[in-house]
Design a protein around this motif. Structure first.
Motif, PDB file in Angstrom:
ATOM      1  N   SER A  39     -71.574  87.703  71.330  1.00  0.00           N
ATOM      2  CA  SER A  39     -70.225  87.424  70.839  1.00  0.00           C
ATOM      3  C   SER A  39     -69.409  86.814  71.958  1.00  0.00           C
ATOM      4  O   SER A  39     -69.753  86.924  73.141  1.00  0.00           O
ATOM      5  CB  SER A  39     -69.550  88.707  70.320  1.00  0.00           C
ATOM      6  OG  SER A  39     -69.437  89.659  71.365  1.00  0.00           O
ATOM      7  N   GLY A  40     -68.315  86.161  71.585  1.00  0.00           N
ATOM      8  CA  GLY A  40     -67.416  85.601  72.573  1.00  0.00           C
ATOM      9  C   GLY A  40     -67.946  84.357  73.258  1.00  0.00           C
ATOM     10  O   GLY A  40     -68.929  83.750  72.826  1.00  0.00           O
ATOM     11  N   ALA A  41     -67.302  83.986  74.346  1.00  0.00           N
ATOM     12  CA  ALA A  41     -67.671  82.795  75.108  1.00  0.00           C
ATOM     13  C   ALA A  41     -67.715  83.135  76.598  1.00  0.00           C
ATOM     14  O   ALA A  41     -66.899  83.924  77.088  1.00  0.00           O
ATOM     15  CB  ALA A  41     -66.674  81.666  74.860  1.00  0.00           C
ATOM     16  N   LEU A  42     -68.673  82.550  77.298  1.00  0.00           N
ATOM     17  CA  LEU A  42     -68.806  82.721  78.745  1.00  0.00           C
ATOM     18  C   LEU A  42     -68.467  81.408  79.428  1.00  0.00           C
ATOM     19  O   LEU A  42     -68.846  80.332  78.957  1.00  0.00           O
ATOM     20  CB  LEU A  42     -70.233  83.142  79.107  1.00  0.00           C
ATOM     21  CG  LEU A  42     -70.733  84.472  78.539  1.00  0.00           C
ATOM     22  CD1 LEU A  42     -72.190  84.691  78.926  1.00  0.00           C
ATOM     23  CD2 LEU A  42     -69.876  85.633  79.021  1.00  0.00           C
ATOM     24  N   ARG A  43     -67.779  81.495  80.571  1.00  0.00           N
ATOM     25  CA  ARG A  43     -67.382  80.310  81.314  1.00  0.00           C
ATOM     26  C   ARG A  43     -67.781  80.440  82.768  1.00  0.00           C
ATOM     27  O   ARG A  43     -67.765  81.558  83.325  1.00  0.00           O
ATOM     28  CB  ARG A  43     -65.864  80.097  81.227  1.00  0.00           C
ATOM     29  CG  ARG A  43     -65.347  79.816  79.832  1.00  0.00           C
ATOM     30  CD  ARG A  43     -63.832  79.836  79.793  1.00  0.00           C
ATOM     31  NE  ARG A  43     -63.309  79.479  78.480  1.00  0.00           N
ATOM     32  CZ  ARG A  43     -63.204  80.331  77.465  1.00  0.00           C
ATOM     33  NH1 ARG A  43     -63.590  81.596  77.617  1.00  0.00           N
ATOM     34  NH2 ARG A  43     -62.734  79.916  76.302  1.00  0.00           N
ATOM     35  N   VAL A  44     -68.130  79.332  83.378  1.00  0.00           N
ATOM     36  CA  VAL A  44     -68.377  79.316  84.819  1.00  0.00           C
ATOM     37  C   VAL A  44     -67.090  79.718  85.528  1.00  0.00           C
ATOM     38  O   VAL A  44     -66.006  79.221  85.215  1.00  0.00           O
ATOM     39  CB  VAL A  44     -68.843  77.916  85.277  1.00  0.00           C
ATOM     40  CG1 VAL A  44     -68.942  77.861  86.800  1.00  0.00           C
ATOM     41  CG2 VAL A  44     -70.187  77.572  84.650  1.00  0.00           C
ATOM     42  N   GLY A  45     -67.216  80.656  86.467  1.00  0.00           N
ATOM     43  CA  GLY A  45     -66.053  81.160  87.181  1.00  0.00           C
ATOM     44  C   GLY A  45     -65.538  82.484  86.663  1.00  0.00           C
ATOM     45  O   GLY A  45     -64.673  83.100  87.294  1.00  0.00           O
ATOM     46  N   ASP A  46     -66.054  82.943  85.508  1.00  0.00           N
ATOM     47  CA  ASP A  46     -65.617  84.225  84.961  1.00  0.00           C
ATOM     48  C   ASP A  46     -66.063  85.388  85.840  1.00  0.00           C
ATOM     49  O   ASP A  46     -67.257  85.489  86.183  1.00  0.00           O
ATOM     50  CB  ASP A  46     -66.198  84.440  83.555  1.00  0.00           C
ATOM     51  CG  ASP A  46     -65.447  83.701  82.473  1.00  0.00           C
ATOM     52  OD1 ASP A  46     -64.376  83.147  82.774  1.00  0.00           O
ATOM     53  OD2 ASP A  46     -65.945  83.684  81.326  1.00  0.00           O
ATOM     54  N   PRO A  47     -65.157  86.315  86.215  1.00  0.00           N
ATOM     55  CA  PRO A  47     -65.597  87.567  86.843  1.00  0.00           C
ATOM     56  C   PRO A  47     -66.268  88.437  85.777  1.00  0.00           C
ATOM     57  O   PRO A  47     -65.719  88.610  84.685  1.00  0.00           O
ATOM     58  CB  PRO A  47     -64.291  88.200  87.324  1.00  0.00           C
ATOM     59  CG  PRO A  47     -63.249  87.129  87.209  1.00  0.00           C
ATOM     60  CD  PRO A  47     -63.704  86.211  86.121  1.00  0.00           C
ATOM     61  N   VAL A  48     -67.436  88.977  86.085  1.00  0.00           N
ATOM     62  CA  VAL A  48     -68.190  89.750  85.103  1.00  0.00           C
ATOM     63  C   VAL A  48     -68.644  91.071  85.702  1.00  0.00           C
ATOM     64  O   VAL A  48     -68.731  91.234  86.924  1.00  0.00           O
ATOM     65  CB  VAL A  48     -69.418  88.973  84.577  1.00  0.00           C
ATOM     66  CG1 VAL A  48     -68.993  87.748  83.784  1.00  0.00           C
ATOM     67  CG2 VAL A  48     -70.343  88.574  85.717  1.00  0.00           C
ATOM     68  N   THR A  49     -68.929  92.004  84.797  1.00  0.00           N
ATOM     69  CA  THR A  49     -69.482  93.305  85.164  1.00  0.00           C
ATOM     70  C   THR A  49     -70.836  93.460  84.497  1.00  0.00           C
ATOM     71  O   THR A  49     -70.996  93.120  83.324  1.00  0.00           O
ATOM     72  CB  THR A  49     -68.547  94.443  84.725  1.00  0.00           C
ATOM     73  OG1 THR A  49     -67.294  94.315  85.389  1.00  0.00           O
ATOM     74  CG2 THR A  49     -69.153  95.807  85.047  1.00  0.00           C
ATOM     75  N   VAL A  50     -71.809  93.967  85.262  1.00  0.00           N
ATOM     76  CA  VAL A  50     -73.148  94.221  84.735  1.00  0.00           C
ATOM     77  C   VAL A  50     -73.242  95.697  84.369  1.00  0.00           C
ATOM     78  O   VAL A  50     -72.977  96.567  85.205  1.00  0.00           O
ATOM     79  CB  VAL A  50     -74.230  93.844  85.761  1.00  0.00           C
ATOM     80  CG1 VAL A  50     -75.618  94.114  85.187  1.00  0.00           C
ATOM     81  CG2 VAL A  50     -74.097  92.375  86.166  1.00  0.00           C
ATOM     82  N   LEU A  51     -73.588  95.955  83.113  1.00  0.00           N
ATOM     83  CA  LEU A  51     -73.666  97.332  82.629  1.00  0.00           C
ATOM     84  C   LEU A  51     -75.105  97.691  82.284  1.00  0.00           C
ATOM     85  O   LEU A  51     -75.873  96.832  81.859  1.00  0.00           O
ATOM     86  CB  LEU A  51     -72.769  97.481  81.386  1.00  0.00           C
ATOM     87  CG  LEU A  51     -71.279  97.204  81.638  1.00  0.00           C
ATOM     88  CD1 LEU A  51     -70.532  97.089  80.322  1.00  0.00           C
ATOM     89  CD2 LEU A  51     -70.672  98.283  82.511  1.00  0.00           C
TER      90      LEU A  51
END
Length: 443
Positions: free
Chosen positions: A256-268
């Motif tokens: 779901s949603g959209a991912l962008r280069v530069g997005d801060p992300v968390t790995v769960l």
């Protein structure tokens, strides 16, 4: 001139499922829908006509267009989920024809899990029965946004408006109480073709759409980009070639949603953070990708990530939990009981778990909750509390049908025990827990 392929590519896609009790005429409805919409090939129709004559029938039995298994044809019932693909100039369709027999309700869960619309058939002579209520409950639990009540065999009740109106009122009241957002009732005769594709000449009191007209015009949206981004990792790519010695990518399908280069992300569930440095779609670098695209994501930091981990933007990352409270539809022959050891499969992650409690079971007659039933048997719908060996990043099923759902699996033979829909109230895990010991299940 516009080609057929170009026209179809511009039309929307509707996934829908059919359900109904045994002998309600569900397979006949599907066959009539395919036949009258000119979606049956000549050789298919010829085979049906030949099979019908061999059984002593004068007219083609259109139910044979969907009852493809030999056992189904011999018994005259639908057993397996039959998927059919057809199109009209206005829309493309993926149809899941699900079984009506109570023994095969589990297959309706499979067919309706990805549907945007469910067609529930009722025999006009019998009205709303227990299996009708069960199908309505499953559709509501699976958050199917549109439900069509098709009151079939109107020809056998003299096309009486009062019969249709009474059934429509009862079903609408029941389904509304379950929380079904939209209900459309249509009186039909699948055998005669009334109100399936063409309007009926016998029911001038009905001014609504035919089944096909409703299917062609009901609003559907496949836009998942407005939902919180979720990216379950399916595979870690490390080619180790001279050209790309340090390449590490995480492949999967955006849920779901959209991912962008530069997005801060968390790995769960680890909780480690990083930043997206690159996204590859079909081997081509892109700046943005959205559901349901399959992509490879690269991060700025070298983090220990494996299949089953979930990558999400840090600002909207879900909480992890080891205490899962959910509604489940039990689909196995063996009962589900407290203390039972199971595997819980959520997106691409499978963990050990224990059924701690079964607080209630849904009573279909009056929608009341039967407290502490002690077990769930085949086709039961109930609430369960499950404790997992490792924390899971579960969303509420009301927010996401993909990341809010899970399966309970028998660890001995891999049999699916139950399909689960996570509730809104999840208990966050205080801290990541160590994996359970291979031999023990006491966690």
């Amino acid at each position: 001139m516009t080609s057929t392929t170009e026209r179809l590519s511009a039309t929307t896609l509707l996934r829908f499922a059919t359900a109904g009790s045994v002998d309600d005429g569900k397979s006949t409805l599907v066959g009539r829908l395919l036949h009258d919409s000119k979606s049956v090939l000549a050789d298919q129709l010829e085979a049906v006509e030949h099979a019908s004559r061999s059984r002593g029938q004068q007219a083609p039995d259109l139910a044979l267009l969907t009852d493809g298994l030999r056992a189904e044809r011999e018994q005259g019932i639908t057993i397996d989920v039959a998927y059919r693909y057809f199109a009209t100039p206005r829309r493309r369709f993926i149809l899941a024809d699900t079984p009506g027999h109570v023994q095969y309700t589990r297959n309706m869960v499979t067919g309706a899990s990805t549907a945007e619309l469910a067609v529930v058939l009722v025999d006009a002579r019998n009205g709303v029965v227990e299996q009708t209520r069960r199908h309505a409950a499953v559709a509501a639990l699976l958050r199917v946004p549109h439900v069509v009540l098709a009151v079939n065999k109107m020809d056998l009740v003299g096309y009486e408006e009062a019969v249709f109106a009474a059934i429509a009122r009862e079903f609408t009241a029941y389904a509304s109480e379950l929380g079904v957002p939209e209900i459309t009732a249509i009186p039909i005769s699948a055998l005669a073709g009334d109100n399936v594709v063409e309007p009926s000449a016998h029911m001038d009191w009905y001014g609504g759409p035919t089944v096909l007209e409703h299917l062609e015009t009901v609003p559907v949206s496949h836009d998942l980009t407005g939902c919180p981004p979720r990216f379950p990792v399916q595979y870690v790519i490390r080619p180790g070639t001279a050209e790309h010695p340090d390449y590490r990518g995480y492949a999967g399908q955006i849920a779901s949603g959209a991912l962008r280069v530069g997005d801060p992300v968390t790995v769960l569930p680890s909780g480690r953070t990083s930043v997206i440095t690159a996204i590859d779609a079909l081997g081509t670098p892109v700046d943005i990708a959205w559901a349901p695209q399959s992509v490879t994501v690269r991060l700025a930091d070298d983090i220990d990530i494996a299949r089953g981990d979930l990558i999400a933007p840090t600002a909207t990352a879900p909480a992890t939990t080891r205490e899962v409270t959910a509604t489940v539809c039990h689909v196995a022959d063996e009962p589900l009981v407290p203390g039972q050891r199971v595997l819980l499969k959520h997106t691409t992650r499978t963990v050990k778990a224990i059924v701690q409690e079964i607080p209630s079971r849904l009573t279909l007659d009056d929608l009341s909750q039967h407290p502490s039933p002690g077990r769930l048997v085949a086709n039961d719908i109930g609430r369960v509390r499950v404790r997992t060996a490792e924390p899971l990043p579960l969303d509420s099923y009301a927010d996401s049908r993909r990341t809010g759902s899970f399966l309970l699996i028998d660890p001995a033979d891999g049999t699916t025990l139950a399909a689960g829909m996570a509730g809104d109230s999840l208990t966050p895990a205080a801290a990541p827990a160590a994996p359970a010991d291979d031999e023990g299940w006491d966690f």
